[in-house]
Design a protein around this motif. Structure first.
Motif, PDB file in Angstrom:
ATOM      1  N   TYR A   5      28.709  49.248  73.622  1.00 23.45           N
ATOM      2  CA  TYR A   5      28.228  50.269  72.969  1.00 23.45           C
ATOM      3  C   TYR A   5      26.848  50.454  73.194  1.00 23.45           C
ATOM      4  O   TYR A   5      26.516  51.736  73.543  1.00 23.45           O
ATOM      5  CB  TYR A   5      28.663  50.403  71.478  1.00 23.45           C
ATOM      6  CG  TYR A   5      29.947  50.277  71.298  1.00 23.45           C
ATOM      7  CD1 TYR A   5      31.081  50.860  72.083  1.00 23.45           C
ATOM      8  CD2 TYR A   5      30.642  49.034  70.400  1.00 23.45           C
ATOM      9  CE1 TYR A   5      32.302  50.402  71.682  1.00 23.45           C
ATOM     10  CE2 TYR A   5      31.869  48.617  70.247  1.00 23.45           C
ATOM     11  CZ  TYR A   5      32.774  49.421  70.922  1.00 23.45           C
ATOM     12  OH  TYR A   5      34.008  49.193  70.697  1.00 23.45           O
ATOM     13  N   LEU A   6      26.034  49.667  73.427  1.00 21.98           N
ATOM     14  CA  LEU A   6      24.557  50.015  73.705  1.00 21.98           C
ATOM     15  C   LEU A   6      24.413  50.295  75.327  1.00 21.98           C
ATOM     16  O   LEU A   6      23.850  51.182  75.542  1.00 21.98           O
ATOM     17  CB  LEU A   6      23.819  48.504  73.410  1.00 21.98           C
ATOM     18  CG  LEU A   6      22.323  48.564  73.850  1.00 21.98           C
ATOM     19  CD1 LEU A   6      21.482  49.618  73.059  1.00 21.98           C
ATOM     20  CD2 LEU A   6      21.620  47.426  73.518  1.00 21.98           C
ATOM     21  N   LEU A   7      25.286  49.837  75.995  1.00 22.56           N
ATOM     22  CA  LEU A   7      25.297  49.983  77.636  1.00 22.56           C
ATOM     23  C   LEU A   7      25.760  51.505  77.639  1.00 22.56           C
ATOM     24  O   LEU A   7      25.402  52.290  78.351  1.00 22.56           O
ATOM     25  CB  LEU A   7      26.098  49.104  78.221  1.00 22.56           C
ATOM     26  CG  LEU A   7      25.273  47.578  78.566  1.00 22.56           C
ATOM     27  CD1 LEU A   7      26.625  46.582  79.227  1.00 22.56           C
ATOM     28  CD2 LEU A   7      24.141  47.982  79.414  1.00 22.56           C
ATOM     29  N   ASN A  49      31.812  36.721  67.297  1.00 26.03           N
ATOM     30  CA  ASN A  49      30.938  36.697  66.156  1.00 26.03           C
ATOM     31  C   ASN A  49      29.257  36.210  66.458  1.00 26.03           C
ATOM     32  O   ASN A  49      28.513  36.073  65.647  1.00 26.03           O
ATOM     33  CB  ASN A  49      31.383  35.490  65.354  1.00 26.03           C
ATOM     34  CG  ASN A  49      32.750  36.150  64.691  1.00 26.03           C
ATOM     35  OD1 ASN A  49      32.911  37.276  64.447  1.00 26.03           O
ATOM     36  ND2 ASN A  49      33.473  35.231  64.472  1.00 26.03           N
ATOM     37  N   LYS A  50      28.846  35.992  67.815  1.00 22.50           N
ATOM     38  CA  LYS A  50      27.781  35.493  68.048  1.00 22.50           C
ATOM     39  C   LYS A  50      26.761  36.940  68.417  1.00 22.50           C
ATOM     40  O   LYS A  50      27.223  37.985  68.635  1.00 22.50           O
ATOM     41  CB  LYS A  50      27.758  34.775  69.333  1.00 22.50           C
ATOM     42  CG  LYS A  50      28.340  33.371  69.051  1.00 22.50           C
ATOM     43  CD  LYS A  50      28.361  32.285  70.052  1.00 22.50           C
ATOM     44  CE  LYS A  50      29.039  31.254  69.517  1.00 22.50           C
ATOM     45  NZ  LYS A  50      28.900  30.063  70.565  1.00 22.50           N
ATOM     46  N   ASN A  51      25.476  36.654  68.343  1.00 23.67           N
ATOM     47  CA  ASN A  51      24.442  37.741  68.630  1.00 23.67           C
ATOM     48  C   ASN A  51      23.712  37.423  69.909  1.00 23.67           C
ATOM     49  O   ASN A  51      23.565  36.325  70.380  1.00 23.67           O
ATOM     50  CB  ASN A  51      23.569  37.685  67.342  1.00 23.67           C
ATOM     51  CG  ASN A  51      24.031  38.120  66.056  1.00 23.67           C
ATOM     52  OD1 ASN A  51      25.249  38.969  65.995  1.00 23.67           O
ATOM     53  ND2 ASN A  51      23.712  37.264  65.351  1.00 23.67           N
ATOM     54  N   LEU A  82      29.818  41.196  76.285  1.00 18.21           N
ATOM     55  CA  LEU A  82      29.794  42.784  75.663  1.00 18.21           C
ATOM     56  C   LEU A  82      30.402  42.703  74.241  1.00 18.21           C
ATOM     57  O   LEU A  82      29.903  43.635  73.594  1.00 18.21           O
ATOM     58  CB  LEU A  82      31.066  43.613  76.680  1.00 18.21           C
ATOM     59  CG  LEU A  82      30.465  43.749  77.949  1.00 18.21           C
ATOM     60  CD1 LEU A  82      31.823  44.238  78.928  1.00 18.21           C
ATOM     61  CD2 LEU A  82      29.380  44.925  77.881  1.00 18.21           C
ATOM     62  N   GLY A  83      30.974  41.710  73.715  1.00 12.50           N
ATOM     63  CA  GLY A  83      31.535  41.684  72.494  1.00 12.50           C
ATOM     64  C   GLY A  83      30.359  41.126  71.244  1.00 12.50           C
ATOM     65  O   GLY A  83      30.631  41.173  70.202  1.00 12.50           O
ATOM     66  N   LYS A  84      29.301  40.835  71.932  1.00 13.03           N
ATOM     67  CA  LYS A  84      28.179  40.417  71.119  1.00 13.03           C
ATOM     68  C   LYS A  84      27.430  41.438  70.364  1.00 13.03           C
ATOM     69  O   LYS A  84      27.195  42.444  71.051  1.00 13.03           O
ATOM     70  CB  LYS A  84      27.446  39.256  71.819  1.00 13.03           C
ATOM     71  CG  LYS A  84      27.853  37.908  72.147  1.00 13.03           C
ATOM     72  CD  LYS A  84      26.649  36.850  72.641  1.00 13.03           C
ATOM     73  CE  LYS A  84      27.325  35.604  73.098  1.00 13.03           C
ATOM     74  NZ  LYS A  84      26.146  34.727  73.420  1.00 13.03           N
ATOM     75  N   GLU A  85      26.772  41.026  69.252  1.00 11.62           N
ATOM     76  CA  GLU A  85      26.028  42.082  68.664  1.00 11.62           C
ATOM     77  C   GLU A  85      24.605  41.763  69.162  1.00 11.62           C
ATOM     78  O   GLU A  85      24.223  40.814  69.117  1.00 11.62           O
ATOM     79  CB  GLU A  85      26.053  41.801  66.972  1.00 11.62           C
ATOM     80  CG  GLU A  85      25.450  42.852  66.068  1.00 11.62           C
ATOM     81  CD  GLU A  85      26.231  44.066  65.875  1.00 11.62           C
ATOM     82  OE1 GLU A  85      25.769  45.104  65.747  1.00 11.62           O
ATOM     83  OE2 GLU A  85      27.334  44.029  66.079  1.00 11.62           O
ATOM     84  N   ASN A 102      16.683  44.852  79.417  1.00  8.49           N
ATOM     85  CA  ASN A 102      16.655  43.337  79.593  1.00  8.49           C
ATOM     86  C   ASN A 102      18.013  42.638  79.558  1.00  8.49           C
ATOM     87  O   ASN A 102      18.203  41.777  80.239  1.00  8.49           O
ATOM     88  CB  ASN A 102      15.822  43.132  78.371  1.00  8.49           C
ATOM     89  CG  ASN A 102      15.439  41.433  78.360  1.00  8.49           C
ATOM     90  OD1 ASN A 102      16.115  40.728  77.693  1.00  8.49           O
ATOM     91  ND2 ASN A 102      14.475  41.084  79.189  1.00  8.49           N
ATOM     92  N   CYS A 103      18.796  43.205  78.864  1.00 14.58           N
ATOM     93  CA  CYS A 103      20.308  42.598  78.652  1.00 14.58           C
ATOM     94  C   CYS A 103      20.809  42.791  79.861  1.00 14.58           C
ATOM     95  O   CYS A 103      21.724  41.751  80.294  1.00 14.58           O
ATOM     96  CB  CYS A 103      20.979  43.575  77.536  1.00 14.58           C
ATOM     97  SG  CYS A 103      20.625  43.271  75.968  1.00 14.58           S
TER      98      CYS A 103
END
Length: 128
Positions: A5-7, A49-51, A82-85, A102-103
């Motif tokens: 969602y950030l992308l 569930n990872k960040n 893509l599923g990481k917070e 950076n991501c």
């Protein structure tokens, strides 16, 4: 916010100047960076569930400190990334534009890309 969602919250051309600031060779490889971005926004994320955590990192060798995320946060397949917070610690002075840039760089160079990105990846890594 999940990386997916950030992308999606940015147009590629809006944050690409930040990519170039962080990785000057990006200017020569805009097409390969755009290809990665397009694949990522079209890809279905795998829940995680990872960040990806942005924090103050101290470089013991150089004695410098900088804001960033640990490389280990990006050692996975693109769909899992893509599923990481994406989170940032208090005091981290990075804009969302800088974080998304950076991501993208870290996903490309540290993540495990899909087969359809292989040709672009080879162009990027040969032109370093």
């Amino acid at each position: 916010m999940k990386l997916k969602y950030l992308l999606e919250s940015f147009e590629f051309d809006d944050f690409f100047p930040s990519v170039v600031q962080m990785y000057p060779n990006a200017r020569r490889h805009k097409q390969e960076f755009r290809h990665a971005y397009d694949l990522l926004v079209d890809m279905r994320p795998t829940p995680s569930n990872k960040n990806i955590r942005y924090t103050l990192i101290k470089d013991e060798v150089m004695g410098d400190s900088y804001f960033g995320a640990n490389d280990q946060n990006f050692r996975s397949t693109w769909d899992v990334l893509l599923g990481k917070e994406v989170k940032k610690d208090k005091g981290v002075d990075l804009t969302e534009e800088e974080i998304v840039a950076n991501c993208l760089i870290n996903v490309i160079f540290l993540g495990k890309h899909p087969a359809e990105y292989e040709q672009s990846y080879l162009k990027l890594t040969r032109g370093r």
